[in-house]
Design a protein around this motif. Sequence first.
Motif, short mmCIF file in Angstrom:
data_model
loop_
_atom_site.label_atom_id
_atom_site.label_comp_id
_atom_site.label_asym_id
_atom_site.label_seq_id
_atom_site.Cartn_x
_atom_site.Cartn_y
_atom_site.Cartn_z
N LEU A 154 0.84 -1.20 0.00
CA LEU A 154 0.00 0.00 0.00
C LEU A 154 0.87 1.25 0.00
CD1 LEU A 154 -2.70 1.51 0.21
CD2 LEU A 154 -2.67 1.09 2.68
N ILE A 158 0.90 4.18 -2.94
CA ILE A 158 0.64 5.59 -2.67
C ILE A 158 1.85 6.45 -3.05
CG2 ILE A 158 0.21 7.28 -0.83
CD1 ILE A 158 -1.50 5.13 0.55
N ALA A 170 -7.60 2.83 -2.84
CA ALA A 170 -7.00 1.68 -2.16
C ALA A 170 -7.90 1.19 -1.04
CB ALA A 170 -5.63 2.07 -1.60
N GLU A 171 -8.38 -0.04 -1.19
CA GLU A 171 -9.12 -0.67 -0.10
C GLU A 171 -8.13 -1.46 0.75
OE1 GLU A 171 -13.25 -2.62 -0.15
OE2 GLU A 171 -11.86 -4.33 -0.22
N ALA A 172 -8.00 -1.05 2.00
CA ALA A 172 -7.04 -1.68 2.91
C ALA A 172 -7.80 -2.30 4.07
CB ALA A 172 -6.03 -0.64 3.42
N LYS A 178 -2.97 1.20 7.42
CA LYS A 178 -2.95 2.15 6.31
C LYS A 178 -2.43 3.53 6.71
CE LYS A 178 -7.90 3.47 6.44
NZ LYS A 178 -8.21 2.88 7.76
N TYR A 182 0.15 5.91 4.30
CA TYR A 182 -0.02 7.21 3.63
C TYR A 182 0.73 8.33 4.34
CZ TYR A 182 -4.03 8.16 6.88
OH TYR A 182 -4.84 8.37 7.97
N ASP A 358 -8.83 9.56 4.05
CA ASP A 358 -9.00 8.35 4.84
C ASP A 358 -10.49 8.17 5.11
OD1 ASP A 358 -8.54 6.10 6.32
OD2 ASP A 358 -7.28 7.06 7.82
N THR A 563 -8.66 6.04 0.55
CA THR A 563 -8.43 4.75 1.18
C THR A 563 -9.46 4.49 2.27
OG1 THR A 563 -6.78 3.35 2.28
CG2 THR A 563 -6.77 5.69 2.84
N SER A 564 -9.82 3.22 2.43
CA SER A 564 -10.80 2.80 3.42
C SER A 564 -10.75 1.28 3.49
CB SER A 564 -12.21 3.26 3.02
OG SER A 564 -13.20 2.63 3.81
#
Length: 813
Positions: A154, A158, A170-172, A178, A182, A358, A563-564
């Motif tokens: 990840l 980024i 980005a699905e984390a 995460k 970032y 986020d 991202t989430s």
Amino acid sequence: MIQKDLTGRFIEDVRLQMLSDIQECDGSEVLWVARINSEKVVCEVNTVARGHQSAVPAVAAHMEKGDVIIHNHPSGILRPSDADLAQASMLGNQGIGFYIVNNSIDAVYVVVEPVAYTPETLLDVSELDSILSPGGPLSELDSHYEERPSQIRLLHTISEGFNDEKIVVAEAGTGVGKSFSYLIPALKWASVNEQRVVISTATINLQQQIMEKDLPIAQKLCGTDVKAVLVKGRRNYICKSRLQEALDENSLFREKDDILLQIKEWADNTREGTVSELPFMPPDEIWSKVCSDPDACFGPRCRHFDQCFVMKSRREAAAAGVLVVNHHLFFADLSLRINGMGFEGAAILPSFHKIIFDEAHNIENSATSYFSSEYNRLQLLKYLKRLYFQKRGRSLGVLTRLEKIMPPPDGVLYSEMIRNLTSQAEILDALSFDFFPDEHTVRLQDNSHPDYARKIREPLLQTREKLAQLIAVLNRWFELLREEDHENTVVLEFKMIVNRLNQYSTFLNKFSQFDAEEEESVFWLEKKVRDGNSYVRFIITPLDISGWMKTGIYDSYSTIVFTSATLTMDKSFIYWQRRMGLLDQLQERLVSRQFESPFPYKQNVLLGLPDDMPEPASDEYRQALVSSIKDLLESNEGRALVLFTSYELLKHCYDLILEDWSLPEINLFRQGFEDRARLLKRFGEDTGSVLFATDSFWEGVDTPGESLRLVIICRLPFRVPTDPVYQARLEAVEKRGGNPFRELSLPEAVMKFRQGFGRLMRRKSDRGAVVVLDSRIISKNYGSVFLRSLPETIVSRKRFASVLEDLENFIYV
């Protein structure tokens, strides 16, 4: 040196704009913030302040490194004054240039040159990867270090997105970590390029977690000391000027323990001036009178300007490389930029270059909320009361103070006009309530219906007419004022309030022209209660935010990261990307990837799917639900979160279970007993307790360890299609030939379901069960979509009694 040939200093369009600005101010001083290109030519100017013949305020919040601050000397004498030199020295140390021009814009005195343009330095992606890899700084800093390959991937994605100016989605999964993925590229980019990065998240609580927990560690890992600032909205700050006004208005009737006096004592000693620092929570009615309000802010003219907490926070933000904001504040800033303030200078936030969202699954709701416009009676009365009100026989408000400067126009009884307008606003509210007596919300769909004309349109037009009459009188009053009075703070506040009343008048006019064929916006009403006052919100909401996102974000910033833990349905990003306007036009910039959770769901989580539960629509469901929840809670000895989709169903189940609860040592908490933060704190600290909750508690509940071993999902979280905006969006999908259930209802429910499921496992060592008491997850063909969207777990798909037995065997192994 005075330069009289401006060729090579200003492009002609800029020079003409500056001439126009000076003419509009009758030749007075103007302050511009200018952008320069790589040849040091001024290619853009923003007008940020206006003064008089010999001075103009210098607004530091608008200034950025590499900018040029320009102001004119109407006298034509371009030599800098001592004040100019002091200001130029301060700004020059920040890399900001300082020019003086004449009113003809044909001569310039360059006091300080700006910092030269430098190309961006790309991130060393391999170096950043190594920070989180075995043997890297994180492994040395954390004695419990375990390599997380998905976290490193990840970060890598980024970082490349920063270098290549991509839009990263980005699905984390939970546990990826995460934040470090970032924060590390954000800090490094801000450090090596001296460009600001904004990190936007869902709530102030998450902002604080990033600032207090994650950022300090990330700084150590990066070896950077980039200034990072948590930015809050104005309403979080005390305004000393408004506080003093409130104290003066109540001076004759104050008790020694008056809340205002307590706030005053705190305000004299607080460092940041935010409501979160107060040792007590003031009533909203009190805080709204003393907090910072843009409609009551006089800027440099305020006698408390040097001590202003909002200005202090703005100055800190302007000096920072990383800003941590929440989504609401971000879209407040974006709205101002789209509506004229531009993307290069400062709005609420100083200018920035890269954005990280986020908790990005909340973006559509946040943007929809902010780009909606509304009117309600309490808002109107708030400004009318600031104009004029009576308390214990005393006349108070801006107009009573304005009378001391200039009496109102002959024959004007403004107090009577305000009373008449207030009465008409109350009539509008009463008739609006009657328009939808049995519903909480209603969407306007038929502008020819007689009830609409009689209960909405006609009283709304009458309200607007009385408001327009008041505005006309106030404008006449302003015309009587002498020019030298225009800078008086009373007059400034008067103008701000009139501007706000004009906005309400414009809104009421637009709402009165509601067209049943309107396709871009939803016109709707909502009943609300605040401080015991019932009122109706009149709301216009955009049907689709993709245009706002494209104009305000994708076309305006070089790198955007979303991202989430939940951005996909059935392993696909299509639903979320469509809602965000990311399909069919930005594919060359778009990078979409999933990063799996490292948590051992397959060993540590039991998914219970009773196959003998009645259908939720059946008469037997409620009784079976109450019985099942009670059995699960007793078997698990509490330690559970029970999630509902309806507060009415929550209360029904809670009341019946509490009435027959046989384990007094296990506390049953219910949403609504106290505010969310305190409720979650009690739940987390009481390791045997149960929390019954709905709506926002499907996400943001972070309770690792023994306090939470069981999550009960009572119903699949399909939204009830009575919500006006949701209803309109379903219809829009159908109109274009799509399937509303498959394209909107199902994906939205699956994402919320995944959020609820994610409440169970917050650490790698957590262990427990998720039980779904909605048989549709088994009986309906779409149920498999919900199940495929979850990580692999142990599954118990049996009759409820057998699921309960499996739960006991699993929990008490």
